[in-house]
Design an enzyme around this catalytic site. Structure first.
Site, PDB file in Angstrom:
ATOM      1  N   ARG A   1       2.390   1.485  89.455  1.00 54.79           N
ATOM      2  CA  ARG A   1       1.766   2.249  90.538  1.00 54.79           C
ATOM      3  C   ARG A   1       0.499   1.562  91.024  1.00 54.79           C
ATOM      4  O   ARG A   1      -0.266   1.003  90.240  1.00 54.79           O
ATOM      5  CB  ARG A   1       1.409   3.658  90.052  1.00 54.79           C
TER       6      ARG A   1
ATOM      7  N   ASP B   1       2.256  -2.640  81.453  1.00 55.97           N
ATOM      8  CA  ASP B   1       3.006  -1.524  80.889  1.00 55.97           C
ATOM      9  C   ASP B   1       4.525  -1.666  80.876  1.00 55.97           C
ATOM     10  O   ASP B   1       5.113  -2.611  81.378  1.00 55.97           O
ATOM     11  CB  ASP B   1       2.577  -0.217  81.531  1.00 55.97           C
TER      12      ASP B   1
ATOM     13  N   LYS C   1     -11.801  10.160  74.182  1.00 50.94           N
ATOM     14  CA  LYS C   1     -12.995   9.381  74.551  1.00 50.94           C
ATOM     15  C   LYS C   1     -13.752  10.045  75.699  1.00 50.94           C
ATOM     16  O   LYS C   1     -14.988   9.994  75.744  1.00 50.94           O
ATOM     17  CB  LYS C   1     -12.587   7.953  74.913  1.00 50.94           C
ATOM     18  N   GLU C   2     -13.023  10.660  76.623  1.00 53.55           N
ATOM     19  CA  GLU C   2     -13.690  11.364  77.726  1.00 53.55           C
ATOM     20  C   GLU C   2     -14.513  12.537  77.198  1.00 53.55           C
ATOM     21  O   GLU C   2     -15.623  12.810  77.678  1.00 53.55           O
ATOM     22  CB  GLU C   2     -12.641  11.850  78.731  1.00 53.55           C
TER      23      GLU C   2
ATOM     24  N   HIS D   1       0.490  -0.258  77.472  1.00 51.18           N
ATOM     25  CA  HIS D   1      -0.391   0.913  77.412  1.00 51.18           C
ATOM     26  C   HIS D   1       0.159   2.051  76.560  1.00 51.18           C
ATOM     27  O   HIS D   1      -0.534   3.051  76.362  1.00 51.18           O
ATOM     28  CB  HIS D   1      -0.683   1.420  78.828  1.00 51.18           C
TER      29      HIS D   1
ATOM     30  N   LEU E   1      -7.011   8.739  75.962  1.00 55.08           N
ATOM     31  CA  LEU E   1      -8.339   8.652  76.562  1.00 55.08           C
ATOM     32  C   LEU E   1      -9.042   9.994  76.648  1.00 55.08           C
ATOM     33  O   LEU E   1     -10.251  10.043  76.848  1.00 55.08           O
ATOM     34  CB  LEU E   1      -8.230   8.006  77.948  1.00 55.08           C
ATOM     35  N   VAL E   2      -8.297  11.116  76.511  1.00 56.96           N
ATOM     36  CA  VAL E   2      -8.932  12.437  76.514  1.00 56.96           C
ATOM     37  C   VAL E   2      -9.996  12.505  75.420  1.00 56.96           C
ATOM     38  O   VAL E   2     -11.100  13.023  75.620  1.00 56.96           O
ATOM     39  CB  VAL E   2      -7.878  13.549  76.334  1.00 56.96           C
TER      40      VAL E   2
ATOM     41  N   ASP F   1       0.753   8.153  70.284  1.00 58.14           N
ATOM     42  CA  ASP F   1       0.056   7.859  71.529  1.00 58.14           C
ATOM     43  C   ASP F   1      -0.514   6.449  71.456  1.00 58.14           C
ATOM     44  O   ASP F   1      -1.012   6.029  70.402  1.00 58.14           O
ATOM     45  CB  ASP F   1      -1.088   8.862  71.761  1.00 58.14           C
TER      46      ASP F   1
END
Length: 732
Positions: free
Chosen positions: A10, A140, A378-379, A164, A375-376, A371
């Site tokens: 994408r 990816d 880390k956010e 990824h 990134l959740v 997984d």
């Protein structure tokens, strides 16, 4: 001027339908954020699918022009291609297999053919925009074939690939019918990046077991190229999330949420609807927590956000129904008129709302079954500017390898998650601050820009290494230089190893006898009066005697224990002892007894433990264990350990090919020296020779030798050309 071409499924901007037309909308994904800094440099370009099927040619041209201004190049796909390539093969084979759910895989041949065709379309579009000096970074699982396709079309290109999502163990990966094609595609890259070292190990294991690829740690030898596989844990734009937390709109929303959930602890979970996220197990763990801890009723709320994803697919629709039923059950079982234990929201949110949720959550519960990074987690950490909050993190997420101060749990163990919830909700503020501060240091240091720059810098280093390596390959120019020096010399020494150099390896070591072509070639070289030909081998002297009896060249056996000049008897090196052999031999035999395919070869003053027939990964494992066991004997008896090509050898330390070489040099002077060998024992020879000698390692460039050849067959080609220079009749 060279540029970087980023390639992903994408684009960072998607085309969306709006009324009767289309509009451009930025993507919020971590990849778009992570690569923004790379894309912004110079004339760098990004190639990918714009997110919607656009069939009208005029509209395609219009969007291509609009995106060109932003250095974005769209690859338009039809509905059929999207269905077979993305929804089909990518998400019905690769996604479930890579997330350890093989029962969900659908091996449809038509989808595979579409996957191949779309990867080829990406290749063709890249070729239109690439120049020889460009760097191409592919991303990816949707584009696993692309690096190999590009390598075939652009042999000298600088190609990176980043995975990824997790890479599965080879036992799972081998279930895919087109596993070799996928691996060959990935191996077209110069550098393969993964989130964790475990993923690197899984990939290397699959590559070496399922393709004819040799490896040295994380360096894979593929068709004469060295491919590197390394971990690069992906970060986030930590500064952005920290700043979002301070924005007025976010602060207002934080106040609203705190008013709504006054006097309650908030446990936050945010996931895309997917069977890999562990949502059901998490709900079961929360139900167990409520059942065993009634004191927390009306004191805690599980705030659960599930972002819709592929809910028309049967497995996803069924998962959605199971979540709905379980949430309803928990709320019915434990809820009261003014409190529901689970606040469940099935839709996406803008990043500002997510930031507010991160700030009000006392606990962030991240428990995927598998997984790549997640990134959740880390956010959440980046958003906690006051160092409060507790992260509960699945050990199956790549982030768990970095965020060591999280409460790490097994996502399959609901009792483990229950205990972590209790610990998190009761955690003292001092411990909470210490853990969060430590994790924030990591998240801010290893941010997404660091990840992108680290990968690109490493790719450039590897291309520089490959460039240097290529200069050492015995290609046309170096070969011509060797031949010219050979032609002009009046006294020449040719030092040739046997196994892996003059002949290929055999599983049965006794079957690697010389063939007629080799006899003819060696006789031609020895016939030149200017040549002194020496076969210097680790083989038994009795074996070399049987193979080369009556030949007019010198023989060195067992790495220098025995030597033989033409027309003379074998000579044994003096001062050697083998009193150690009985004790050491018993140990080596015990390892052979427990390793099917291994055997011990006894030589005059050495013992060799061969494992060429042993299962590929088991052999090196037990070889290293044997070496550790032999170290005490090595020190006690003054012995030398050699970790060779599928063989562990222990011998008297006074003997090696280098000392045998020095004896030869002591007796004669030469104005041309050529030494060719393939394993560690030949390094002693290379080091003993003068700097201007032509030393050549076979099979790998990792050597003290000045040059290298890719394969054993190349040795005969080179020697044949030298024989032709010598004027031998019928030279090869």
């Amino acid at each position: 001027m060279s540029k970087t071409i980023i390639v992903s499924n994408r684009l960072p901007i998607k085309i969306i339908e709006e009324g009767d037309g289309y509009a451009l909308q930025p993507s919020e994904g971590g990849l778009a954020t992570g690569l923004a800094s790379i894309h912004a440099q110079g004339e760098n370009t990004w190639i990918g699918w714009p997110g919607v099927a656009v069939d009208d040619q005029a509209q395609r041209s219009h969007f291509t022009s609009l995106l060109k201004e932003r250095r974005l190049v769209p690859l338009f796909l039809s509905e059929e291609e999207i269905k077979g390539f993305y929804e089909g093969f990518s998400n019905e084979v690769l996604w479930p297999i890579f997330h350890y759910l093989p029962s969900y895989a659908n091996y449809d041949l038509a989808n595979w053919e579409t996957y191949v065709r779309v990867n080829e379309k990406f290749r063709d579009l890249i070729i239109e925009h690439a120049t020889p000096d460009d760097t191409i970074w592919v991303h990816d699982y949707q584009l696993l074939l692309l690096p190999g396709l590009l390598r075939d079309a652009l042999p000298d290109a600088s190609i990176g690939f980043f995975q990824h999502i997790p890479f599965p163990s080879q036992e799972l990966f081998r279930l895919i019918p087109w596993r070799k094609e996928l691996l060959q595609g990935m191996l077209g890259a110069d550098l393969l990046g993964f989130h964790t070292f475990d993923d690197v190990c899984h990939f290397v294991s699959s590559a070496t077991r399922l393709t004819p690829t040799n490896n040295n740690s994380n360096r894979l030898e593929v068709d004469g190229r060295t491919v590197f596989a390394e971990p690069f844990p992906m970060g986030i734009d930590a500064k952005r999330f920290a700043e979002l937390s301070a924005e007025e709109a976010v602060q207002n929303r934080i106040a609203e949420l705190r008013a709504t959930f006054a006097e309650q602890k908030i446990i936050l979970t945010i996931d895309r609807l997917d069977y890999s996220k562990g949502i059901l197990q998490r709900l079961e763990a929360f139900e167990l927590f409520l059942q065993e801890n009634p004191a927390f009723h009306k004191q805690v709320t599980l705030y659960m956000v599930v972002v819709p994803s592929r809910d028309t697919v049967p497995q996803y629709r069924e998962l959605k129904d199971q979540i709905d039923r379980l949430v309803g059950h928990i709320n019915a079982q434990y809820g009261v008129y003014d409190w529901y234990p689970v606040a469940y929201f099935y839709h996406g949110y803008p990043v500002e709302e997510i930031s507010a949720l991160y700030n009000v959550a006392d606990v962030c519960l991240v428990t995927p079954m598998r997984d790549g990074m997640n990134l959740v987690s880390k956010e959440y950490i980046a958003s906690r500017n006051d160092n409060s909050g507790v992260l509960i993190l699945s050990e199956m997420a790549g982030a768990a390898k970095e965020l060591l101060d999280a409460l790490v749990v097994n996502p399959n163990d609901i009792h483990d998650i229950r205990s972590a919830l209790l610990q998190a909700l009761n955690m003292p503020m001092a411990e909470m601050n210490r853990r969060m501060k430590s994790m924030r240091t990591i998240v801010f240091k290893f941010n997404v820009q660091h990840w992108a720059n680290l990968f690109m810098n490493r790719l450039q280093e590897i291309k520089n290494v490959q460039s240097t390596t290529k200069a050492r390959l015995v290609g046309a120019s170096i070969e011509e230089h060797i031949i010219t020096s050979y032609r002009n010399a009046s006294s020449r020494l040719l030092l040739l190893d046997y196994d892996g150099t003059l002949v290929g390896f055999q599983d049965d070591i006794d079957k690697a006898s010389p063939d007629e072509e080799l006899y003819q070639l060696l006789d031609m070289l020895e016939a030149d009066v200017h040549n002194h030909l020496v076969i210097i081998s680790g083989r038994k002297h009795s074996t070399l005697e049987k193979w080369f009896c009556g030949k007019a060249y010198s023989l060195v056996a067992e790495h220098g224990v025995w030597t033989k000049e033409p027309g003379m008897e074998w000579r044994l090196k003096s001062g050697l002892s083998n009193t150690w052999k009985e004790e050491v031999g018993a140990l080596m035999e015990s390892y052979a007894d427990r390793t099917p395919g291994a055997f011990v070869e006894e030589k005059s003053f050495s013992l060799a433990w061969h494992y060429r027939k042993v299962q590929r990964d088991l052999g090196p494992l037990l070889a290293h264990e044997l070496i550790d066991s032999l170290r005490d004997y090595s020190a006690a008896y003054g012995l030398q350990l050699l970790d060779g090509d599928k063989v562990v050898e222990i011998r008297s330390a006074e003997v090696n090919k280098g000392r045998a070489t020095l004896d030869i040099l002591h007796e004669n002077r030469y104005d041309f020296i050529l030494s060719i060998g393939d394993d560690r024992t030949d390094e002693d020879t290379f080091q003993a020779l003068p700097p201007d000698a032509y030393t050549i390692k076979v099979g790998t460039e990792v050597s003290t030798a000045r040059f290298y050849l890719k394969k054993q067959q190349d040795v005969r080609v080179l020697l044949g050309k030298l024989a032709r220079v010598s004027g031998a009749p019928g030279a090869l």
